[in-house]
Design a protein around this motif. Sequence first.
Motif, PDB file in Angstrom:
ATOM      1  N   ALA A 198      13.114  47.937  -2.763  1.00 34.84           N
ATOM      2  CA  ALA A 198      13.238  46.534  -2.784  1.00 34.84           C
ATOM      3  C   ALA A 198      14.765  46.203  -2.501  1.00 34.84           C
ATOM      4  CB  ALA A 198      12.805  45.790  -4.014  1.00 34.84           C
ATOM      5  N   TYR A 199      14.934  45.095  -1.782  1.00 37.09           N
ATOM      6  CA  TYR A 199      16.319  44.521  -1.805  1.00 37.09           C
ATOM      7  C   TYR A 199      16.768  44.050  -2.962  1.00 37.09           C
ATOM      8  CZ  TYR A 199      16.594  44.676   3.695  1.00 37.09           C
ATOM      9  OH  TYR A 199      16.617  44.828   4.790  1.00 37.09           O
ATOM     10  N   GLY A 200      18.043  44.372  -3.281  1.00 30.95           N
ATOM     11  CA  GLY A 200      18.818  43.534  -4.302  1.00 30.95           C
ATOM     12  C   GLY A 200      19.150  42.216  -3.449  1.00 30.95           C
ATOM     13  N   ILE A 201      18.993  41.070  -4.361  1.00 31.49           N
ATOM     14  CA  ILE A 201      19.198  39.469  -3.725  1.00 31.49           C
ATOM     15  C   ILE A 201      20.328  38.894  -4.653  1.00 31.49           C
ATOM     16  CG2 ILE A 201      18.226  37.558  -3.130  1.00 31.49           C
ATOM     17  CD1 ILE A 201      16.865  39.627  -1.462  1.00 31.49           C
ATOM     18  N   TYR A 202      21.423  38.483  -3.874  1.00 31.04           N
ATOM     19  CA  TYR A 202      22.237  37.808  -4.501  1.00 31.04           C
ATOM     20  C   TYR A 202      21.836  36.446  -5.242  1.00 31.04           C
ATOM     21  CZ  TYR A 202      26.215  40.767  -2.624  1.00 31.04           C
ATOM     22  OH  TYR A 202      26.967  41.681  -2.467  1.00 31.04           O
ATOM     23  N   SER A 203      22.441  36.042  -6.578  1.00 25.77           N
ATOM     24  CA  SER A 203      22.233  34.651  -7.005  1.00 25.77           C
ATOM     25  C   SER A 203      23.017  33.847  -6.270  1.00 25.77           C
ATOM     26  CB  SER A 203      22.616  34.935  -8.450  1.00 25.77           C
ATOM     27  OG  SER A 203      22.168  33.731  -9.110  1.00 25.77           O
ATOM     28  N   THR A 223      25.485  38.074   9.286  1.00 23.61           N
ATOM     29  CA  THR A 223      25.503  36.751   9.017  1.00 23.61           C
ATOM     30  C   THR A 223      23.735  36.285   8.873  1.00 23.61           C
ATOM     31  OG1 THR A 223      27.468  36.429   9.570  1.00 23.61           O
ATOM     32  CG2 THR A 223      25.979  34.363   9.506  1.00 23.61           C
ATOM     33  N   ASP A 224      23.150  35.406   7.857  1.00 21.97           N
ATOM     34  CA  ASP A 224      22.013  35.343   8.138  1.00 21.97           C
ATOM     35  C   ASP A 224      21.596  33.862   9.048  1.00 21.97           C
ATOM     36  OD1 ASP A 224      19.424  33.581   7.592  1.00 21.97           O
ATOM     37  OD2 ASP A 224      19.286  34.997   5.851  1.00 21.97           O
ATOM     38  N   PRO A 225      20.718  34.276  10.147  1.00 19.23           N
ATOM     39  CA  PRO A 225      20.669  33.383  11.177  1.00 19.23           C
ATOM     40  C   PRO A 225      19.988  32.051  10.884  1.00 19.23           C
ATOM     41  CG  PRO A 225      18.882  34.785  11.226  1.00 19.23           C
ATOM     42  CD  PRO A 225      19.832  35.318  10.175  1.00 19.23           C
ATOM     43  N   VAL A 226      19.191  32.067   9.674  1.00 25.55           N
ATOM     44  CA  VAL A 226      18.811  30.707   9.228  1.00 25.55           C
ATOM     45  C   VAL A 226      19.997  29.744   8.603  1.00 25.55           C
ATOM     46  CG1 VAL A 226      17.111  29.629   7.586  1.00 25.55           C
ATOM     47  CG2 VAL A 226      16.502  31.666   8.807  1.00 25.55           C
ATOM     48  N   SER A 227      20.754  30.513   7.547  1.00 19.67           N
ATOM     49  CA  SER A 227      21.520  29.634   6.911  1.00 19.67           C
ATOM     50  C   SER A 227      22.859  29.822   7.314  1.00 19.67           C
ATOM     51  CB  SER A 227      21.527  30.216   5.550  1.00 19.67           C
ATOM     52  OG  SER A 227      22.039  31.446   5.388  1.00 19.67           O
ATOM     53  N   GLY A 228      23.231  30.695   7.956  1.00 20.76           N
ATOM     54  CA  GLY A 228      24.519  30.977   8.619  1.00 20.76           C
ATOM     55  C   GLY A 228      25.366  31.347   7.448  1.00 20.76           C
ATOM     56  N   GLN A 229      24.841  32.021   6.411  1.00 20.36           N
ATOM     57  CA  GLN A 229      25.727  32.593   5.219  1.00 20.36           C
ATOM     58  C   GLN A 229      25.576  33.898   5.427  1.00 20.36           C
ATOM     59  OE1 GLN A 229      26.038  30.449   1.410  1.00 20.36           O
ATOM     60  NE2 GLN A 229      24.300  29.067   1.927  1.00 20.36           N
ATOM     61  N   SER A 230      26.610  34.583   4.654  1.00 16.18           N
ATOM     62  CA  SER A 230      26.531  36.234   4.488  1.00 16.18           C
ATOM     63  C   SER A 230      25.458  36.832   4.071  1.00 16.18           C
ATOM     64  CB  SER A 230      27.833  36.546   3.758  1.00 16.18           C
ATOM     65  OG  SER A 230      29.012  36.292   4.593  1.00 16.18           O
ATOM     66  N   HIS A 231      24.972  37.843   4.478  1.00 21.18           N
ATOM     67  CA  HIS A 231      23.948  38.723   4.023  1.00 21.18           C
ATOM     68  C   HIS A 231      22.440  37.958   4.266  1.00 21.18           C
ATOM     69  CE1 HIS A 231      27.129  40.512   1.840  1.00 21.18           C
ATOM     70  NE2 HIS A 231      27.297  39.662   1.179  1.00 21.18           N
ATOM     71  N   VAL A 232      21.879  38.762   5.213  1.00 23.06           N
ATOM     72  CA  VAL A 232      20.309  38.349   5.332  1.00 23.06           C
ATOM     73  C   VAL A 232      19.518  38.478   4.435  1.00 23.06           C
ATOM     74  CG1 VAL A 232      18.709  38.429   7.085  1.00 23.06           C
ATOM     75  CG2 VAL A 232      20.788  38.931   7.994  1.00 23.06           C
ATOM     76  N   TYR A 233      18.745  37.264   4.055  1.00 28.23           N
ATOM     77  CA  TYR A 233      17.850  37.158   2.834  1.00 28.23           C
ATOM     78  C   TYR A 233      18.736  37.158   1.600  1.00 28.23           C
ATOM     79  CZ  TYR A 233      14.463  38.684   6.603  1.00 28.23           C
ATOM     80  OH  TYR A 233      13.808  38.934   7.831  1.00 28.23           O
ATOM     81  N   GLY A 234      19.979  37.030   1.844  1.00 30.30           N
ATOM     82  CA  GLY A 234      20.704  37.296   0.694  1.00 30.30           C
ATOM     83  C   GLY A 234      20.932  38.766   0.169  1.00 30.30           C
ATOM     84  N   CYS A 235      20.708  39.609   0.863  1.00 33.36           N
ATOM     85  CA  CYS A 235      20.566  40.897   0.577  1.00 33.36           C
ATOM     86  C   CYS A 235      22.050  41.514  -0.011  1.00 33.36           C
ATOM     87  CB  CYS A 235      20.190  41.909   1.922  1.00 33.36           C
ATOM     88  SG  CYS A 235      20.324  43.610   1.727  1.00 33.36           S
ATOM     89  N   SER A 236      21.881  41.964  -1.235  1.00 36.29           N
ATOM     90  CA  SER A 236      23.084  42.663  -1.805  1.00 36.29           C
ATOM     91  C   SER A 236      22.917  44.157  -1.867  1.00 36.29           C
ATOM     92  CB  SER A 236      23.119  42.095  -3.268  1.00 36.29           C
ATOM     93  OG  SER A 236      22.008  42.513  -4.184  1.00 36.29           O
ATOM     94  N   GLY A 237      21.804  44.753  -1.205  1.00 35.56           N
ATOM     95  CA  GLY A 237      21.698  46.151  -1.101  1.00 35.56           C
ATOM     96  C   GLY A 237      20.319  46.393  -1.654  1.00 35.56           C
ATOM     97  N   ILE A 238      20.079  47.452  -2.189  1.00 36.04           N
ATOM     98  CA  ILE A 238      18.648  47.951  -2.625  1.00 36.04           C
ATOM     99  C   ILE A 238      18.799  48.304  -4.327  1.00 36.04           C
ATOM    100  CG2 ILE A 238      17.800  48.730  -0.470  1.00 36.04           C
ATOM    101  CD1 ILE A 238      18.973  51.605  -1.119  1.00 36.04           C
TER     102      ILE A 238
END
Length: 355
Positions: free
Chosen positions: A176-181, A141-156
């Motif tokens: 590079a990370y994948g980032i969820y939209s 869980t992202d410590p900033v937003s409290g949402q799933s996936h730190v930085y919005g990480c979807s993988g690589i």
Amino acid sequence: MKTLDMILPGEIFSGWWKEGHVQGIALDKEKGHMYFSFTTMLLKTDLQGNPLGSVRRLAGHLGCITFDPDRRRVYGSLELKHDVIGRDIIDRTGWDPNGEDNFYLVSFDCDRICRMDMDAEADGIMLAVWLKEVVRDYRATDPVSGQSHVYGCSGIDGTEYGPAFGSFAPGKIMVAYGIYSQPERQDNDHQVILQWDVSVIDRFGKPLCQEKPHHSGPEGCEAQYFVYTGNTRYGVQNLSYDPASRLWLMAVYRGEKPEFGNFPMFAVDQTVDPQMDTLKGRGEKGSCLTLASVGNQDAMGVWGMDFPHGSTGLCPVGDGTVYVSLHLADKEKKLFASRVIRYNFAQGQWTQIAE
């Protein structure tokens, strides 16, 4: 006598394949080979597109690939996961060997790819390095937003072999990370790039049994970088270093946040040292890279290019030209192909080279 550089073609067609759409391309100039990642297959062709070999039996998403001319290996990102992308692959292949979500940097021995339908596991041509840091950010869980996936990480996805940012130290692998939209989030406007020395393959690389995936990998990366672009759909699809312009090219799927220009391509200036700065939307410090002033600048101060291609493959040749993959699909037959076009690239301007 002509050198190979003089006879590189203006176009290469991959042929039609069923494994999935092309994710990346890599060029071996010395031997005149092109490599294509077709999601669950690595294809090797000559420069006329004639198939020379392939590696199959990959259960996950083989993404962006890059060629290491010094060790004669192809590196790529491999995702074994169960989100919408992972489920699509599982549904299409009918194979889900393990319930874990894992992410690997993989390395293929190019010269041993000598026939079609080689097995990624049984033929001993692929090594995998488990990326603990990516797995952690994907699961947490992202410590900033409290949402799933730190930085919005979807993988690589985006992967490149090249010099370190700013210092030009050779022999680095960037992933590079994948980032969820997720346009509603404010903490996901940076691309995230991790750096390892190429020796990480020798130290941690092991054959991968996808039914019992190993956890052999470093505790963390050598360096972590951030690039402020605005949120994009699945992050950096293709990452490539162009030594002629000294730019790192990042091809993405356009983002949706209206305050950004949502460019499909960005360029990082290799000559500028990373700078510690506060990450916008997050408040924490990070090592930030500088976008080159090429293309156009949006209202948020982000520079980018409107060049619409590259998300399925980018491969700089080294002389100011870049091979770019154009995705093709036959929806009725469920087949995929790549038309690779050679472009001149100069200060954000792309011009197709005539045959």
